[in-house]
Design a protein around this motif. Structure first.
Motif, PDB file in Angstrom:
ATOM      1  N   ALA A  30     -68.319 -35.072 -80.999  1.00 33.71           N
ATOM      2  CA  ALA A  30     -69.262 -35.688 -80.069  1.00 33.71           C
ATOM      3  C   ALA A  30     -68.529 -36.613 -79.108  1.00 33.71           C
ATOM      4  CB  ALA A  30     -70.340 -36.447 -80.833  1.00 33.71           C
ATOM      5  N   HIS A  31     -67.595 -37.388 -79.641  1.00 29.72           N
ATOM      6  CA  HIS A  31     -66.775 -38.263 -78.800  1.00 29.72           C
ATOM      7  C   HIS A  31     -66.038 -37.434 -77.756  1.00 29.72           C
ATOM      8  CE1 HIS A  31     -63.639 -41.025 -77.513  1.00 29.72           C
ATOM      9  NE2 HIS A  31     -62.750 -40.134 -77.920  1.00 29.72           N
ATOM     10  N   THR A  32     -65.478 -36.306 -78.174  1.00 34.70           N
ATOM     11  CA  THR A  32     -64.738 -35.440 -77.261  1.00 34.70           C
ATOM     12  C   THR A  32     -65.647 -34.879 -76.174  1.00 34.70           C
ATOM     13  OG1 THR A  32     -63.171 -34.872 -79.005  1.00 34.70           O
ATOM     14  CG2 THR A  32     -63.289 -33.371 -77.125  1.00 34.70           C
ATOM     15  N   MET A  33     -66.860 -34.494 -76.536  1.00 33.43           N
ATOM     16  CA  MET A  33     -67.809 -33.978 -75.537  1.00 33.43           C
ATOM     17  C   MET A  33     -68.141 -35.050 -74.498  1.00 33.43           C
ATOM     18  SD  MET A  33     -70.484 -31.656 -77.695  1.00 33.43           S
ATOM     19  CE  MET A  33     -71.407 -31.243 -76.219  1.00 33.43           C
ATOM     20  N   ILE A  34     -68.413 -36.267 -74.958  1.00 36.35           N
ATOM     21  CA  ILE A  34     -68.779 -37.336 -74.029  1.00 36.35           C
ATOM     22  C   ILE A  34     -67.568 -37.755 -73.206  1.00 36.35           C
ATOM     23  CG2 ILE A  34     -69.656 -39.696 -73.829  1.00 36.35           C
ATOM     24  CD1 ILE A  34     -71.351 -39.111 -76.343  1.00 36.35           C
ATOM     25  N   LYS A  35     -66.392 -37.773 -73.794  1.00 37.76           N
ATOM     26  CA  LYS A  35     -65.183 -38.097 -73.035  1.00 37.76           C
ATOM     27  C   LYS A  35     -64.933 -37.036 -71.957  1.00 37.76           C
ATOM     28  CE  LYS A  35     -60.331 -39.456 -73.440  1.00 37.76           C
ATOM     29  NZ  LYS A  35     -60.382 -40.204 -72.230  1.00 37.76           N
ATOM     30  N   THR A  36     -65.187 -35.780 -72.269  1.00 35.92           N
ATOM     31  CA  THR A  36     -65.044 -34.710 -71.280  1.00 35.92           C
ATOM     32  C   THR A  36     -66.019 -34.917 -70.124  1.00 35.92           C
ATOM     33  OG1 THR A  36     -64.302 -33.160 -72.971  1.00 35.92           O
ATOM     34  CG2 THR A  36     -65.147 -32.206 -70.919  1.00 35.92           C
ATOM     35  N   LEU A  37     -67.254 -35.273 -70.432  1.00 29.75           N
ATOM     36  CA  LEU A  37     -68.229 -35.598 -69.388  1.00 29.75           C
ATOM     37  C   LEU A  37     -67.707 -36.749 -68.537  1.00 29.75           C
ATOM     38  CD1 LEU A  37     -71.062 -35.462 -68.032  1.00 29.75           C
ATOM     39  CD2 LEU A  37     -71.850 -37.012 -69.843  1.00 29.75           C
ATOM     40  N   TYR A  38     -67.228 -37.796 -69.191  1.00 26.54           N
ATOM     41  CA  TYR A  38     -66.697 -38.970 -68.496  1.00 26.54           C
ATOM     42  C   TYR A  38     -65.554 -38.590 -67.548  1.00 26.54           C
ATOM     43  CZ  TYR A  38     -64.098 -43.354 -67.951  1.00 26.54           C
ATOM     44  OH  TYR A  38     -63.414 -44.413 -67.438  1.00 26.54           O
ATOM     45  N   GLU A  39     -64.589 -37.830 -68.045  1.00 26.34           N
ATOM     46  CA  GLU A  39     -63.439 -37.442 -67.218  1.00 26.34           C
ATOM     47  C   GLU A  39     -63.877 -36.565 -66.036  1.00 26.34           C
ATOM     48  OE1 GLU A  39     -60.405 -38.600 -67.409  1.00 26.34           O
ATOM     49  OE2 GLU A  39     -60.693 -39.716 -69.259  1.00 26.34           O
ATOM     50  N   THR A  40     -64.832 -35.685 -66.257  1.00 23.06           N
ATOM     51  CA  THR A  40     -65.334 -34.828 -65.183  1.00 23.06           C
ATOM     52  C   THR A  40     -66.046 -35.665 -64.124  1.00 23.06           C
ATOM     53  OG1 THR A  40     -65.612 -33.032 -66.787  1.00 23.06           O
ATOM     54  CG2 THR A  40     -66.735 -32.792 -64.666  1.00 23.06           C
ATOM     55  N   LEU A  41     -66.851 -36.616 -64.560  1.00 27.23           N
ATOM     56  CA  LEU A  41     -67.539 -37.491 -63.609  1.00 27.23           C
ATOM     57  C   LEU A  41     -66.548 -38.364 -62.840  1.00 27.23           C
ATOM     58  CD1 LEU A  41     -70.639 -38.533 -65.736  1.00 27.23           C
ATOM     59  CD2 LEU A  41     -70.548 -36.853 -63.878  1.00 27.23           C
ATOM     60  N   LEU A  42     -65.461 -38.782 -63.502  1.00 27.13           N
ATOM     61  CA  LEU A  42     -64.416 -39.533 -62.794  1.00 27.13           C
ATOM     62  C   LEU A  42     -63.838 -38.705 -61.651  1.00 27.13           C
ATOM     63  CD1 LEU A  42     -62.226 -41.437 -65.424  1.00 27.13           C
ATOM     64  CD2 LEU A  42     -63.663 -42.403 -63.629  1.00 27.13           C
ATOM     65  N   GLN A  43     -63.585 -37.430 -61.900  1.00 28.27           N
ATOM     66  CA  GLN A  43     -63.062 -36.549 -60.855  1.00 28.27           C
ATOM     67  C   GLN A  43     -64.052 -36.419 -59.703  1.00 28.27           C
ATOM     68  OE1 GLN A  43     -59.935 -35.299 -60.570  1.00 28.27           O
ATOM     69  NE2 GLN A  43     -59.582 -36.599 -62.340  1.00 28.27           N
ATOM     70  N   LEU A  44     -65.331 -36.270 -60.021  1.00 25.66           N
ATOM     71  CA  LEU A  44     -66.351 -36.199 -58.966  1.00 25.66           C
ATOM     72  C   LEU A  44     -66.419 -37.501 -58.174  1.00 25.66           C
ATOM     73  CD1 LEU A  44     -69.241 -34.264 -60.723  1.00 25.66           C
ATOM     74  CD2 LEU A  44     -67.929 -33.521 -58.727  1.00 25.66           C
ATOM     75  N   SER A  45     -66.233 -38.634 -58.861  1.00 25.88           N
ATOM     76  CA  SER A  45     -66.277 -39.923 -58.163  1.00 25.88           C
ATOM     77  C   SER A  45     -65.090 -40.082 -57.210  1.00 25.88           C
ATOM     78  CB  SER A  45     -66.335 -41.090 -59.149  1.00 25.88           C
ATOM     79  OG  SER A  45     -65.098 -41.281 -59.800  1.00 25.88           O
ATOM     80  N   LYS A  46     -63.963 -39.436 -57.519  1.00 29.44           N
ATOM     81  CA  LYS A  46     -62.807 -39.470 -56.613  1.00 29.44           C
ATOM     82  C   LYS A  46     -63.050 -38.579 -55.395  1.00 29.44           C
ATOM     83  CE  LYS A  46     -59.572 -40.554 -60.286  1.00 29.44           C
ATOM     84  NZ  LYS A  46     -58.547 -40.027 -61.192  1.00 29.44           N
TER      85      LYS A  46
END
Length: 99
Positions: free
Chosen positions: A68-84
């Protein structure tokens, strides 16, 4: 986060790049966040507190789980890329959970 472990996420607002229904960035964020919630709740069968309505998706894990942590971290990293890519429209921030 608790000692580097993601315990949930909150998505708010609308991106505003295009009109509702045609905003591909908003649709991408919505699809990513809802997929994460479905994975946690329906596929992994974890206890999840969540709220879903127009412009808001909040999710908090009641079960602690490495996948679950890995899934949410993946979401977080993907959203970081979109924010860039869309810094005027997308922002990402971490909040520490106080117990």
């Amino acid at each position: 986060m608790n000692e580097g472990v993601f315990e949930g996420f909150k998505i708010t607002g609308h991106v505003g790049i295009d009109v509702k229904g045609k905003d591909v960035v908003c649709a991408a964020i919505s699809a990513l966040s809802q997929s994460t919630l479905i994975g946690l709740k329906e596929v992994m069968h974890l206890n999840v507190d969540y709220e879903l309505k127009d412009g808001l998706l909040k999710c908090h894990l009641r079960d602690k789980n490495e996948c679950a942590h890995t899934m949410i971290k993946t979401l977080y990293e993907t959203l970081l890329q979109l924010s860039k890519q869309y810094p005027k429209n997308v922002s990402v921030r971490e909040t520490e959970v106080k117990k």
